[in-house]
Design a protein around this motif. Structure first.
Motif, PDB file in Angstrom:
ATOM      1  N   GLU A  49       8.433  14.487 -57.139  1.00 33.11           N
ATOM      2  CA  GLU A  49       7.064  14.555 -57.180  1.00 33.11           C
ATOM      3  C   GLU A  49       6.583  14.513 -58.428  1.00 33.11           C
ATOM      4  O   GLU A  49       5.678  13.819 -58.975  1.00 33.11           O
ATOM      5  CB  GLU A  49       6.544  15.683 -56.320  1.00 33.11           C
ATOM      6  N   TYR A  50       6.737  15.546 -59.222  1.00 32.69           N
ATOM      7  CA  TYR A  50       6.838  15.909 -60.702  1.00 32.69           C
ATOM      8  C   TYR A  50       6.613  14.393 -61.486  1.00 32.69           C
ATOM      9  O   TYR A  50       5.875  14.044 -62.393  1.00 32.69           O
ATOM     10  CB  TYR A  50       7.438  16.813 -61.178  1.00 32.69           C
ATOM     11  N   LEU A  51       7.844  13.822 -61.322  1.00 33.68           N
ATOM     12  CA  LEU A  51       8.277  12.551 -62.112  1.00 33.68           C
ATOM     13  C   LEU A  51       7.313  11.401 -61.553  1.00 33.68           C
ATOM     14  O   LEU A  51       6.959  10.410 -62.297  1.00 33.68           O
ATOM     15  CB  LEU A  51       9.637  12.087 -62.145  1.00 33.68           C
ATOM     16  N   PHE A  52       7.052  11.530 -60.310  1.00 37.23           N
ATOM     17  CA  PHE A  52       6.140  10.233 -59.857  1.00 37.23           C
ATOM     18  C   PHE A  52       4.841  10.216 -60.445  1.00 37.23           C
ATOM     19  O   PHE A  52       4.403   9.308 -60.830  1.00 37.23           O
ATOM     20  CB  PHE A  52       6.294  10.575 -58.168  1.00 37.23           C
ATOM     21  N   TYR A  53       4.108  11.366 -60.302  1.00 31.24           N
ATOM     22  CA  TYR A  53       2.913  11.657 -60.902  1.00 31.24           C
ATOM     23  C   TYR A  53       2.618  11.316 -62.388  1.00 31.24           C
ATOM     24  O   TYR A  53       1.942  10.491 -62.862  1.00 31.24           O
ATOM     25  CB  TYR A  53       2.354  13.103 -60.665  1.00 31.24           C
ATOM     26  N   LEU A  54       3.771  11.894 -63.243  1.00 27.30           N
ATOM     27  CA  LEU A  54       3.877  11.522 -64.720  1.00 27.30           C
ATOM     28  C   LEU A  54       3.854  10.069 -64.956  1.00 27.30           C
ATOM     29  O   LEU A  54       3.501   9.703 -65.931  1.00 27.30           O
ATOM     30  CB  LEU A  54       4.681  12.597 -65.225  1.00 27.30           C
ATOM     31  N   THR A  55       5.004   9.591 -64.289  1.00 27.23           N
ATOM     32  CA  THR A  55       5.238   8.097 -64.638  1.00 27.23           C
ATOM     33  C   THR A  55       4.052   7.239 -64.167  1.00 27.23           C
ATOM     34  O   THR A  55       3.607   6.214 -64.800  1.00 27.23           O
ATOM     35  CB  THR A  55       6.327   7.762 -63.761  1.00 27.23           C
ATOM     36  N   ALA A  56       3.383   7.482 -62.922  1.00 34.00           N
ATOM     37  CA  ALA A  56       1.866   6.857 -62.560  1.00 34.00           C
ATOM     38  C   ALA A  56       1.048   6.963 -63.833  1.00 34.00           C
ATOM     39  O   ALA A  56       0.232   6.016 -64.132  1.00 34.00           O
ATOM     40  CB  ALA A  56       1.331   7.124 -61.320  1.00 34.00           C
TER      41      ALA A  56
END
Length: 336
Positions: free
Chosen positions: A26-33
């Protein structure tokens, strides 16, 4: 500017997730977005109230998992195969990508809903739906369950601005950290620690876990344990990793292993378990791998590190600059 939708059945946003102490996916999902919003018009559907911040728009994901999406857009769905299929049935004019993070077992109903693996395989093939895996190992795992689908590996990104190296920290050669879900091989690590403690009474094993990991083993028989639980503050987390001799990997078929990339970025060696196939084989240097089923082999590796701790680095291909470029190429290719 082309619109790209991110669909995630979770709370938080790219600011709050940094402090949440939850799962890495989830952490990477949001930061990538967030980073991709510099290249595209990014709209994130999640389970929180609508808002706008840093040029990124968040919308509420309805309970029926059927958000309002414009035609001729690219839609990235996190994890859930059934959500993607249902969205595609509503609006097949869009281009859909499943961003998979999870190791797929023979059955994965928590990710597939009422669809069985054969149905998912056939639907994805028929409609040319792409899957992004987070490692080459993960790609093989997906193809072992969905043999005909299109899978593109893109590594999880290390965002160095959130993992600051401190130059004033001396590491303790007697301290090792296990910083993962405790159900992913802690039993092996405890067995190694029990054997090593007989040799080194100064040995200390610090246990860290994600916020949403509820399982805890009985630890009273292990005098070398220091249980820290979840460390939400990234600065505190980095300091703690840098203060130890090394980090233990899990003994689980991790699709990636963000903790191990973070440790290597912070110049901290990682001892990896080569008795299991996992994505972290692509991250951890080969010379730091050993068999966790053989405590003496691991203890030998620990002693080598105590006597001659090597300088370690994280390969540049795991850093956000490279990973985001891979995402931009993939999205540009899929723009209708």
């Amino acid at each position: 500017m082309q619109t790209v939708y991110f669909i995630i059945n979770q709370h938080h946003n790219h600011e709050s997730i940094i402090k949440a102490g939850g799962g890495a996916s989830e952490y990477l999902f949001y930061l990538t977005a967030k980073i991709l919003s510099s290249y595209f018009n990014v709209i994130v559907y999640n389970r929180d109230s609508p808002c706008k911040m840093d040029g990124l728009e968040y919308r509420f994901l309805p309970d029926n998992m059927k958000p309002d999406i414009d035609n001729n857009s690219v839609v990235i769905v996190q994890r859930h195969f059934n959500v993607l299929i249902d969205l595609h049935k509503i609006n097949p004019a869009n281009k859909y990508i499943l961003w998979s993070h999870d190791y797929l077992h023979d059955e994965f109903s928590n990710l597939s809903g009422n669809y069985n693996p054969s149905e998912i395989n056939d639907y994805f093939v028929k409609h040319d739906i792409q899957i992004v895996s987070v490692s080459h190992f993960h790609k093989g795992n997906i193809l072992s369950r969905l043999p005909n689908v299109n899978v593109t590996p893109i590594y999880n990104a290390l965002f160095p601005e959130y993992f600051i190296k401190h130059t004033d920290i001396d590491y303790d050669k007697n301290t090792i950290i296990f910083a993962s879900n405790w159900g992913k091989g802690l039993d092996k690590v405890l067995n190694i620690g029990k054997h090593y403690y007989k040799k080194n009474k100064e040995f200390k094993l610090i246990l860290i876990k994600p916020k949403y990991c509820d399982w805890e083993p009985e630890l009273h028989e292990y005098p070398f344990i220091e249980k820290r639980g979840c460390i939400e503050n990234k600065n505190e987390y980095c300091k703690l990793l840098q203060s130890c001799l090394c980090v233990f990997s899990t003994s689980f078929p991790e699709t990636f292993g963000c903790v191990f990339a973070e440790a290597l970025h912070l110049d901290v060696p990682v001892i990896g378990d080569n008795s299991v196939q996992a994505g972290f084989h692509e991250i951890i240097p080969h010379e730091l791998m050993c068999n966790f089923n053989n405590p003496n082999e691991v203890i030998y590796k620990i002693e080598n590190l105590r006597n001659n701790r090597p300088h370690v680095t994280l390969d540049k291909k795991f850093y956000a600059e490279i990973v985001i470029d891979e995402w931009v190429k993939l999205l540009n290719y899929n723009i209708l």
